[in-house]
Write an enzyme that holds these catalytic residues in place. Structure first.
Site, PDB file in Angstrom:
ATOM      1  N   GLU A 264       1.394  -1.103  -0.199  1.00  0.00           N
ATOM      2  CA  GLU A 264       0.350   0.412  -0.113  1.00  0.00           C
ATOM      3  C   GLU A 264       0.918   0.917  -0.011  1.00  0.00           C
ATOM      4  OE1 GLU A 264      -3.659   0.094   1.706  1.00  0.00           O
ATOM      5  OE2 GLU A 264      -4.055  -2.104   1.704  1.00  0.00           O
TER       6      GLU A 264
HETATM    7  N1  CAA Z   1      -6.185  12.477  -3.720  1.00  0.00           N
HETATM    8  C1  CAA Z   1      -7.350  12.760  -5.159  1.00  0.00           C
HETATM    9  N2  CAA Z   1      -6.148  12.686  -6.040  1.00  0.00           N
HETATM   10  C2  CAA Z   1      -4.597  12.098  -6.471  1.00  0.00           C
HETATM   11  C3  CAA Z   1      -4.633  11.979  -4.509  1.00  0.00           C
HETATM   12  C4  CAA Z   1      -5.276  11.375  -3.322  1.00  0.00           C
HETATM   13  N3  CAA Z   1      -4.630  10.990  -2.536  1.00  0.00           N
HETATM   14  N4  CAA Z   1      -3.048  11.219  -5.154  1.00  0.00           N
HETATM   15  C5  CAA Z   1      -2.727  12.272  -5.895  1.00  0.00           C
HETATM   16  N5  CAA Z   1      -3.852  12.380  -7.157  1.00  0.00           N
HETATM   17  C6  CAA Z   1      -4.186  12.607  -8.457  1.00  0.00           C
HETATM   18  C7  CAA Z   1      -2.658  14.363  -8.524  1.00  0.00           C
HETATM   19  O1  CAA Z   1      -4.113  15.541  -7.806  1.00  0.00           O
HETATM   20  C8  CAA Z   1      -2.902  14.043 -10.075  1.00  0.00           C
HETATM   21  O2  CAA Z   1      -4.383  14.354 -10.390  1.00  0.00           O
HETATM   22  P1  CAA Z   1      -4.365  15.892 -11.716  1.00  0.00           P
HETATM   23  O3  CAA Z   1      -3.361  14.558 -12.665  1.00  0.00           O
HETATM   24  O4  CAA Z   1      -6.117  16.278 -12.382  1.00  0.00           O
HETATM   25  O5  CAA Z   1      -3.389  16.469 -11.687  1.00  0.00           O
HETATM   26  C9  CAA Z   1      -2.670  12.611 -10.673  1.00  0.00           C
HETATM   27  O6  CAA Z   1      -3.495  11.480  -8.906  1.00  0.00           O
HETATM   28  C10 CAA Z   1      -1.420  12.386 -10.243  1.00  0.00           C
HETATM   29  O7  CAA Z   1      -0.616  12.109  -9.127  1.00  0.00           O
HETATM   30  P2  CAA Z   1       0.835  12.785  -8.734  1.00  0.00           P
HETATM   31  O8  CAA Z   1       0.898  13.583 -10.109  1.00  0.00           O
HETATM   32  O9  CAA Z   1       0.916  12.555  -7.955  1.00  0.00           O
HETATM   33  O10 CAA Z   1       1.464  10.824  -9.858  1.00  0.00           O
HETATM   34  P3  CAA Z   1       2.458  10.739  -9.770  1.00  0.00           P
HETATM   35  O11 CAA Z   1       3.171   9.622 -10.834  1.00  0.00           O
HETATM   36  O12 CAA Z   1       3.704  11.600  -9.255  1.00  0.00           O
HETATM   37  O13 CAA Z   1       2.671   8.986  -8.212  1.00  0.00           O
HETATM   38  C11 CAA Z   1       2.354   8.667  -6.414  1.00  0.00           C
HETATM   39  C12 CAA Z   1       2.738   9.765  -6.957  1.00  0.00           C
HETATM   40  C13 CAA Z   1       2.147   8.824  -4.990  1.00  0.00           C
HETATM   41  C14 CAA Z   1       3.991   8.470  -6.245  1.00  0.00           C
HETATM   42  C15 CAA Z   1       1.253   6.993  -6.099  1.00  0.00           C
HETATM   43  O14 CAA Z   1       2.431   6.941  -7.691  1.00  0.00           O
HETATM   44  C16 CAA Z   1       1.369   6.632  -5.030  1.00  0.00           C
HETATM   45  O15 CAA Z   1       0.788   6.303  -4.716  1.00  0.00           O
HETATM   46  N6  CAA Z   1       2.296   5.211  -5.613  1.00  0.00           N
HETATM   47  C17 CAA Z   1       2.655   3.942  -4.680  1.00  0.00           C
HETATM   48  C18 CAA Z   1       1.486   3.237  -5.052  1.00  0.00           C
HETATM   49  C19 CAA Z   1       1.020   1.919  -4.514  1.00  0.00           C
HETATM   50  O16 CAA Z   1       0.424   2.722  -2.613  1.00  0.00           O
HETATM   51  N7  CAA Z   1       0.623   1.272  -4.489  1.00  0.00           N
HETATM   52  C20 CAA Z   1       0.265   0.099  -3.215  1.00  0.00           C
HETATM   53  C21 CAA Z   1      -0.178  -1.364  -4.554  1.00  0.00           C
HETATM   54  S1  CAA Z   1      -1.504  -1.341  -4.023  1.00  0.00           S
HETATM   55  C22 CAA Z   1      -1.807  -2.506  -2.374  1.00  0.00           C
HETATM   56  O17 CAA Z   1      -0.654  -2.920  -1.732  1.00  0.00           O
HETATM   57  C23 CAA Z   1      -2.966  -3.477  -1.824  1.00  0.00           C
HETATM   58  C24 CAA Z   1      -2.628  -5.089  -1.272  1.00  0.00           C
HETATM   59  O18 CAA Z   1      -2.910  -5.632  -1.838  1.00  0.00           O
HETATM   60  C25 CAA Z   1      -2.214  -4.516   0.189  1.00  0.00           C
END
Ligand code: CAA
Length: 379
Positions: free
Chosen positions: A363
């Site tokens: 996550e």
């Molecule tokens: N709420 C709403 N919108 C959001 C948001 C949030 N919390 N976070 C980002 N966004 C939106 C941004 O506003 C942006 O929108 P616009 O294009 O309209 O401006 C869009 O999403 C893209 O955001 P970023 O530019 O910030 O994207 P990024 O490429 O820089 O990535 C990141 C950001 C935080 C690194 C994200 O990619 C991330 O969280 N990565 C990790 C993914 C993850 O947690 N994976 C785990 C897998 S699930 C798992 O493990 C489940 C399981 O089985 C246990």
């Protein structure tokens, strides 16, 4: 500021603690060794209403707040983290997303059985080449009018084998970047959907983690959650809540290891006194207790913000990064306090140490949490 828990929260802690000790603890070592899925424990969590804790009772849930949920997770995570991750994913990543953004038909068809624990859900974002970099999904869903055709591979999917409802994030229009991503509800049994390899893991070994393969799977249009292009925001918003759950899991792992170490230190003697009387051990326990309390405050604060309808994106990442690092440190020290006994399975702390590691990875890794926090505080 009132730090005391309500009578209802205390009752939930007691119910979860009794469940952890009476239902989860028996056989936990064997289930871990042999990767046996915790069927009885999952049924017990469903009976207690723990698989849809925050869902409105009109959709089959328990209608409790996020603080109740983290308290329940904390207690179960002291003992059985394969059960607690299933609880966390079903509640935060699947039920919450469906309740917050699903259509009424989707809620009736999918949320109700998921909240009751009659079905288990999975959240499918990670791919072989897109883990932290979640925007670069390779899975595609081509719009065919009344349905999508889904192709791709998802990796490390918690509940991958036991689930029957899967929320799958896929690109429908890669040219649109994050705005070309959607989330589709896929059911087990849809032609072309194959549950692949089960992972043989370091920790949470009785949780079933699978690769999933989608080969020309026809997914009806009505299975898309939200407006066209909402999938990435859906994933980010859902994960923000999910991270509170994993933070609570990490807190429980740390607290469980601390309790075992404190009890052991009071019954084990060396150099003519109980080892807790040696400052080397007493100071370790003091540091563990202090850090666990700090983690608990961050986790409860994130939950309280969510319950108050305030933004919790930064708070959930802070809680997760801190609690997972405390879990790692605390479990290593708990093994150390146990000495040679800590290195063998029957004393439980080595399993908690192995389980702790994943809380820094899934996550969103600790590095991803620091991206979210640094962007938030500098915005
Ligand atoms: N709420 C709403 N919108 C959001 C948001 C949030 N919390 N976070 C980002 N966004 C939106 C941004 O506003 C942006 O929108 P616009 O294009 O309209 O401006 C869009 O999403 C893209 O955001 P970023 O530019 O910030 O994207 P990024 O490429 O820089 O990535 C990141 C950001 C935080 C690194 C994200 O990619 C991330 O969280 N990565 C990790 C993914 C993850 O947690 N994976 C785990 C897998 S699930 C798992 O493990 C489940 C399981 O089985 C246990």
């Amino acid at each position: 500021m009132d730090f005391s828990l309500s009578e209802e929260h205390k009752m939930i802690r007691k119910a979860a603690s009794d469940f952890a000790q009476n239902v989860c603890k028996p056989g936990v070592i064997e289930r871990d060794s042999d990767q046996i899925w915790p069927a009885e424990q999952v049924k017990g969590m469903a009976d207690l209403g723990f698989l849809g804790m925050m869902v409105d009772p009109k959709y089959g849930g328990a209608g409790l707040d996020t603080l109740s949920y983290v308290i329940g997770l904390e207690e179960i995570s002291k003992v059985d983290n394969s059960a607690s991750v299933l609880m966390s994913v079903n509640n935060s990543l699947v039920c919450w997303g469906l309740e917050a953004f699903g259509s009424e038909e989707q809620k009736q068809k999918y949320l109700v059985p998921l909240a009751k624990g009659e079905k288990i859900g999975a959240f499918c974002l990670s791919e072989p080449e897109a883990g932290s970099d979640a925007t670069h999904q390779r899975t595609t869903a081509v719009d065919m009018g009344d349905h999508y055709v889904l192709n791709g591979t998802k990796n490390w999917i918690t509940n991958g084998g036991c689930a029957s409802v899967y929320l799958v994030i896929a690109h429908t229009d890669p040219a649109k970047g994050t705005k070309g991503i959607n989330v589709l509800i896929v059911e087990k049994g849809m032609p072309g959907f194959v549950v692949g390899k089960k992972e043989d893991k370091l920790g949470i070994r009785s949780s079933d983690t699978h690769t999933l393969l989608f080969n020309d799977v026809k997914v009806p249009k009505e299975n898309r959650i939200g407006e066209d292009g909402f999938g990435f925001k859906f994933a980010m918003k859902t994960l923000a809540g999910g991270r509170i759950g994993i933070a609570a899991q990490a807190l429980g792992i740390a607290a469980g290891a601390y309790e075992l170490a404190a009890a052991y230190a009071q019954q084990r003697s060396a150099f003519n006194k109980e080892i807790i009387q040696h400052q080397a051990i007493a100071f370790k326990l003091a540091d563990m207790a202090t850090e666990i309390e700090a983690a608990r405050l961050l986790v409860y604060k994130a939950a309280a913000l969510k319950d108050a309808g305030q933004n919790y994106d930064i708070a959930s990442s802070m809680a997760k990064v801190f609690a997972s690092e405390v879990a790692m440190k605390t479990t290593v020290e708990a093994v150390q306090i146990h000495g040679g006994y800590g290195y063998v399975k029957e004393y439980h702390v080595e399993r908690l140490m192995r389980d702790a590691k994943i809380t820094q990875i899934y996550e969103g890794t600790s590095e991803v949490q620091r991206i979210v926090i640094s962007r938030g505080i500098l915005a």
